[in-house]
Design an enzyme around this catalytic site. Structure first.
Site, PDB file in Angstrom:
ATOM      1  N   GLY A 178      -7.113  -0.099   2.136  1.00  0.00           N
ATOM      2  CA  GLY A 178      -5.638   0.009   2.850  1.00  0.00           C
ATOM      3  C   GLY A 178      -5.273   1.061   3.723  1.00  0.00           C
ATOM      4  N   LYS A 235       6.444   1.229  12.923  1.00  0.00           N
ATOM      5  CA  LYS A 235       6.026   2.263  14.183  1.00  0.00           C
ATOM      6  C   LYS A 235       6.390   1.019  15.094  1.00  0.00           C
ATOM      7  CE  LYS A 235       2.206   2.169  11.760  1.00  0.00           C
ATOM      8  NZ  LYS A 235       0.577   1.799  11.341  1.00  0.00           N
ATOM      9  N   GLU A 259      -3.318  -2.456   8.782  1.00  0.00           N
ATOM     10  CA  GLU A 259      -1.702  -3.224   9.412  1.00  0.00           C
ATOM     11  C   GLU A 259      -2.465  -4.167   9.117  1.00  0.00           C
ATOM     12  OE1 GLU A 259       0.747  -1.706  10.776  1.00  0.00           O
ATOM     13  OE2 GLU A 259      -0.004  -0.222   9.992  1.00  0.00           O
ATOM     14  N   THR A 268       0.776  -0.895   0.329  1.00  0.00           N
ATOM     15  CA  THR A 268      -0.217   0.144  -0.295  1.00  0.00           C
ATOM     16  C   THR A 268       1.437   1.231   0.129  1.00  0.00           C
ATOM     17  OG1 THR A 268      -1.490  -1.546   1.926  1.00  0.00           O
ATOM     18  CG2 THR A 268      -2.423   1.460   1.244  1.00  0.00           C
ATOM     19  N   GLY A 273      -3.690   5.409   4.592  1.00  0.00           N
ATOM     20  CA  GLY A 273      -3.723   5.003   3.287  1.00  0.00           C
ATOM     21  C   GLY A 273      -2.224   5.270   2.213  1.00  0.00           C
ATOM     22  N   LYS A 310       2.820   4.615  18.567  1.00  0.00           N
ATOM     23  CA  LYS A 310       2.203   6.391  18.477  1.00  0.00           C
ATOM     24  C   LYS A 310       2.626   6.955  19.717  1.00  0.00           C
ATOM     25  CE  LYS A 310       0.144   4.993  13.493  1.00  0.00           C
ATOM     26  NZ  LYS A 310      -1.438   4.926  13.549  1.00  0.00           N
TER      27      LYS A 310
HETATM   28  P1  NAP Z   1       2.193  -3.711   2.694  1.00  0.00           P
HETATM   29  O1  NAP Z   1       0.692  -3.921   1.829  1.00  0.00           O
HETATM   30  O2  NAP Z   1       1.778  -5.255   3.523  1.00  0.00           O
HETATM   31  O3  NAP Z   1       3.330  -4.673   1.518  1.00  0.00           O
HETATM   32  C1  NAP Z   1       3.989  -4.541   2.374  1.00  0.00           C
HETATM   33  C2  NAP Z   1       5.539  -4.825   1.247  1.00  0.00           C
HETATM   34  O4  NAP Z   1       6.442  -4.665   1.480  1.00  0.00           O
HETATM   35  C3  NAP Z   1       5.283  -5.572   0.414  1.00  0.00           C
HETATM   36  O5  NAP Z   1       5.465  -5.307  -0.340  1.00  0.00           O
HETATM   37  C4  NAP Z   1       5.716  -6.933   0.431  1.00  0.00           C
HETATM   38  O6  NAP Z   1       5.930  -7.626   0.178  1.00  0.00           O
HETATM   39  C5  NAP Z   1       6.836  -6.275   1.460  1.00  0.00           C
HETATM   40  N1  NAP Z   1       8.012  -7.262   2.487  1.00  0.00           N
HETATM   41  C6  NAP Z   1       7.215  -7.122   3.274  1.00  0.00           C
HETATM   42  N2  NAP Z   1       7.613  -7.883   4.518  1.00  0.00           N
HETATM   43  C7  NAP Z   1       9.057  -8.767   2.974  1.00  0.00           C
HETATM   44  C8  NAP Z   1      10.090  -9.105   3.322  1.00  0.00           C
HETATM   45  N3  NAP Z   1      10.522 -10.475   4.150  1.00  0.00           N
HETATM   46  N4  NAP Z   1      11.653  -9.229   2.761  1.00  0.00           N
HETATM   47  C9  NAP Z   1      10.488  -8.214   1.261  1.00  0.00           C
HETATM   48  N5  NAP Z   1      10.057  -7.479   1.107  1.00  0.00           N
HETATM   49  C10 NAP Z   1       8.831  -8.248   1.840  1.00  0.00           C
HETATM   50  O7  NAP Z   1       1.938  -2.621   4.194  1.00  0.00           O
HETATM   51  P2  NAP Z   1       2.050  -1.551   3.882  1.00  0.00           P
HETATM   52  O8  NAP Z   1       0.159  -1.483   4.428  1.00  0.00           O
HETATM   53  O9  NAP Z   1       2.197  -0.609   2.856  1.00  0.00           O
HETATM   54  O10 NAP Z   1       2.653  -0.481   5.403  1.00  0.00           O
HETATM   55  C11 NAP Z   1       4.063  -0.821   5.168  1.00  0.00           C
HETATM   56  C12 NAP Z   1       4.836  -0.022   6.290  1.00  0.00           C
HETATM   57  O11 NAP Z   1       4.109   0.993   6.440  1.00  0.00           O
HETATM   58  C13 NAP Z   1       4.603  -0.819   7.922  1.00  0.00           C
HETATM   59  O12 NAP Z   1       5.353  -0.396   8.412  1.00  0.00           O
HETATM   60  C14 NAP Z   1       2.889  -0.304   8.224  1.00  0.00           C
HETATM   61  O13 NAP Z   1       3.412   0.160   9.595  1.00  0.00           O
HETATM   62  C15 NAP Z   1       3.442   1.904   7.813  1.00  0.00           C
HETATM   63  N6  NAP Z   1       2.113   2.484   7.502  1.00  0.00           N
HETATM   64  C16 NAP Z   1       1.314   2.118   6.673  1.00  0.00           C
HETATM   65  C17 NAP Z   1       0.212   2.697   6.671  1.00  0.00           C
HETATM   66  C18 NAP Z   1      -1.383   2.811   6.225  1.00  0.00           C
HETATM   67  O14 NAP Z   1      -2.016   3.542   5.572  1.00  0.00           O
HETATM   68  N7  NAP Z   1      -1.171   1.505   5.348  1.00  0.00           N
HETATM   69  C19 NAP Z   1       0.180   4.326   7.161  1.00  0.00           C
HETATM   70  C20 NAP Z   1       1.412   4.814   8.073  1.00  0.00           C
HETATM   71  C21 NAP Z   1       2.110   3.734   8.317  1.00  0.00           C
HETATM   72  P3  NAP Z   1       5.442  -8.612  -1.003  1.00  0.00           P
HETATM   73  O15 NAP Z   1       3.838  -7.259  -1.539  1.00  0.00           O
HETATM   74  O16 NAP Z   1       6.277  -9.056  -2.264  1.00  0.00           O
HETATM   75  O17 NAP Z   1       4.548  -9.403  -0.323  1.00  0.00           O
HETATM   76  N1  HSE Z   2      -3.147   0.542  10.450  1.00  0.00           N
HETATM   77  C1  HSE Z   2      -3.120   1.894  11.140  1.00  0.00           C
HETATM   78  C2  HSE Z   2      -3.961   2.965  11.016  1.00  0.00           C
HETATM   79  C3  HSE Z   2      -1.669   3.080   9.221  1.00  0.00           C
HETATM   80  O1  HSE Z   2      -5.477   2.538  10.219  1.00  0.00           O
HETATM   81  O2  HSE Z   2      -3.470   3.824  11.463  1.00  0.00           O
HETATM   82  C4  HSE Z   2      -1.495   4.372   9.570  1.00  0.00           C
HETATM   83  O3  HSE Z   2      -0.437   4.165  10.871  1.00  0.00           O
END
Ligand code: NAP
Ligand code: HSE
Length: 430
Positions: A187, A105, A190, A14, A302, A205
């Site tokens: 998206g 985080k 977590e 995402t 997002g 956080k």
């Molecule tokens: P996600 O959609 O699950 O994406 C994770 C990505 O990392 C995927 O591309 C996955 O590869 C790759 N990955 C995971 N483990 C791996 C490993 N061992 N080796 C290589 N690649 C690996 O997660 P996300 O929502 O983008 O979140 C990513 C980070 O941002 C997290 O720390 C989350 O807490 C933080 N965050 C998310 C948001 C949100 O709104 N989603 C907001 C703020 C912060 P594959 O695609 O091949 O599986």
């Molecule tokens: N899963 C987290 C949330 C993503 O819903 O706030 C942003 O940190």
């Protein structure tokens, strides 16, 4: 010919996908903006064969070594999530002299200080704006613009998924599971949404916010946490009748040289600005001795809101590289304030009790509360079934240990069928 700064993405989910697409949008103006071009050279994923819209497959790798050993890559952007292998990769990137940007985080709330020390010792940048409140700039302001203040409170809504679920449950009567599925599809959630709904993501956080605001070492395990899984449509309805909205609130306060931190559902008066922060929006209040109160509000989760924060960090690191001044701003626990003991924290509470329906029960409930120094602000007998009655109580501000003592006694009274809900009620800072 302008210089190109090369970065690598760890993760193309995402947030990683959002970062890649946002940088493409800004590509044409980056040289004017920054004085250099920015290029994502390599992207680490688990499965390089998986089709990914808009991401050139030739940039994908499944080997972190390809990034670590590439001398052209100046910045590693960690967007995989979790502790292992993210921590190892970040440590190895720093050891190889690469700057790090992360949205993780989990990692920061447990190992932020050691990673910050490693980065500082090597004169490298470690930036993590996206790790708290998604697209809202809050960490950089705490570390820069607000540094002239003694910050005494940082509190608010810091999880988009739970705010989205509670908003749907409150405004549309949506079932918890359906609202969670919608948040996942958008998206916000977590990889394991337990982290969202049990309040763990918000607790991470709060640990990061408290560490920065109070220049003290606060980690995830220091934050007492209650999630939203026990919030029922009935509590939401009673809250509405009494003029409140239920929100998941994170709090970090420093009072008399001690830090109070916590995450829990809270009944917020409808007139309070947090009551109208809905959907995936987050809002963080900051109180400083010079600033007074400020509120930061925006999208807390997002792809693009989070990418906004990550790309902002990437540009900041790139500017430092071009100016030769990396490693200026960092987590620094120079105050080392202790944590307040949990039982001493004072709050107001909403209690919903199912009791036997016979004379004198209300008096016994009031007696137990009174004997334990729990003052009552409001009592309502809500509903009668055949031999049950439901009593709703809102207490005055009481010490948590006194409330817990009263709840233990309720648990042993046969006339009290169950304590169906205990929810904190918002009160102004003392
Ligand atoms: P996600 O959609 O699950 O994406 C994770 C990505 O990392 C995927 O591309 C996955 O590869 C790759 N990955 C995971 N483990 C791996 C490993 N061992 N080796 C290589 N690649 C690996 O997660 P996300 O929502 O983008 O979140 C990513 C980070 O941002 C997290 O720390 C989350 O807490 C933080 N965050 C998310 C948001 C949100 O709104 N989603 C907001 C703020 C912060 P594959 O695609 O091949 O599986
Ligand atoms: N899963 C987290 C949330 C993503 O819903 O706030 C942003 O940190």
């Amino acid at each position: 010919m302008a210089r190109t700064i090369h970065a690598a993405l760890l993760g193309a989910g995402t947030v990683g996908g959002g970062v890649y697409r946002l940088l493409e949008r800004r590509e044409g103006e980056m040289v004017n903006k920054l004085g250099a071009a920015l290029e994502i050279k390599t992207i680490l994923v688990r499965d390089a064969k998986k089709p990914r819209a808009g991401i050139p497959p030739e940039k994908l790798t499944e080997r972190f070594e390809d990034i670590l050993s590439d001398p052209e890559i100046d910045i590693v952007i960690e967007l995989m999530g979790g502790i292992d292998p993210a921590k190892r990769y970040v440590e190895e990137a720093l050891a190889a002299g690469k700057h790090v940007v992360t949205a993780n985080k989990d990692l920061l709330a447990e190992h932020g200080f050691e990673l910050a020390e490693t980065a500082a010792a090597r004169g490298l940048d470690l930036r993590f704006e996206a790790s708290v409140a998604g697209g809202i700039p809050i960490l950089t302001p705490l570390m820069t613009c607000l540094e002239g203040n003694d910050i005494t409170e940082v509190m608010g809504i810091v999880n988009g998924t739970t705010n989205f679920i509670l908003t749907r449950m409150t405004n549309e009567g949506t079932d918890f599971a359906d609202a969670l599925r919608e948040a996942q599809a958008l998206g916000f959630a977590e990889a394991d949404p337990t982290a969202d709904v049990e309040g763990l993501d918000a607790a991470r956080k709060v640990a990061i916010l408290a560490s920065l605001a109070f220049h003290s070492h606060v980690t995830f395990s220091d934050v007492p946490t209650v999630g939203i899984t026990k919030i029922t449509a009935k509590d939401i309805g009673y809250a509405r009748e009494m003029g409140y909205v239920i929100k998941l609130i994170g709090i970090a306060r420093s009072t008399n040289g001690e830090i109070e931190v916590g995450v829990s559902p809270m009944m917020i008066p409808k007139r309070h600005p947090l009551a109208s922060v809905n959907d995936s929006f987050n809002a963080v209040f900051v109180h400083g001795d010079a600033l007074d109160d400020a509120m930061f509000q925006g999208r807390g989760a997002g792809a693009f809101p989070t990418a906004s924060a990550v790309v902002g960090d990437l540009i900041a690191v790139s500017r430092d590289i071009l100016a030769g001044c990396n490693g200026r701003v960092r987590l620094n626990p120079y105050r080392g304030l202790p944590l307040q003991s949990r039982g001493n924290a004072a709050h107001r509470f909403y209690l919903r009790l199912r009791v036997e329906d016979r004379p004198g029960i209300l008096a016994s409930v009031a007696g137990v509360l009174g004997n334990n120094d729990v003052g009552i602000s409001q009592v309502i007998q809500k509903q009668r079934t055949e031999d049950d009655a439901e009593i709703v109580v809102i207490t005055d501000r009481v010490q948590t240990r006194h409330m817990e003592d009263a709840l233990t006694i309720f648990g042993s009274m046969s006339v009290i069928r169950d304590v169906s809900s205990v929810i904190r009620v918002y009160s102004e800072k003392p």
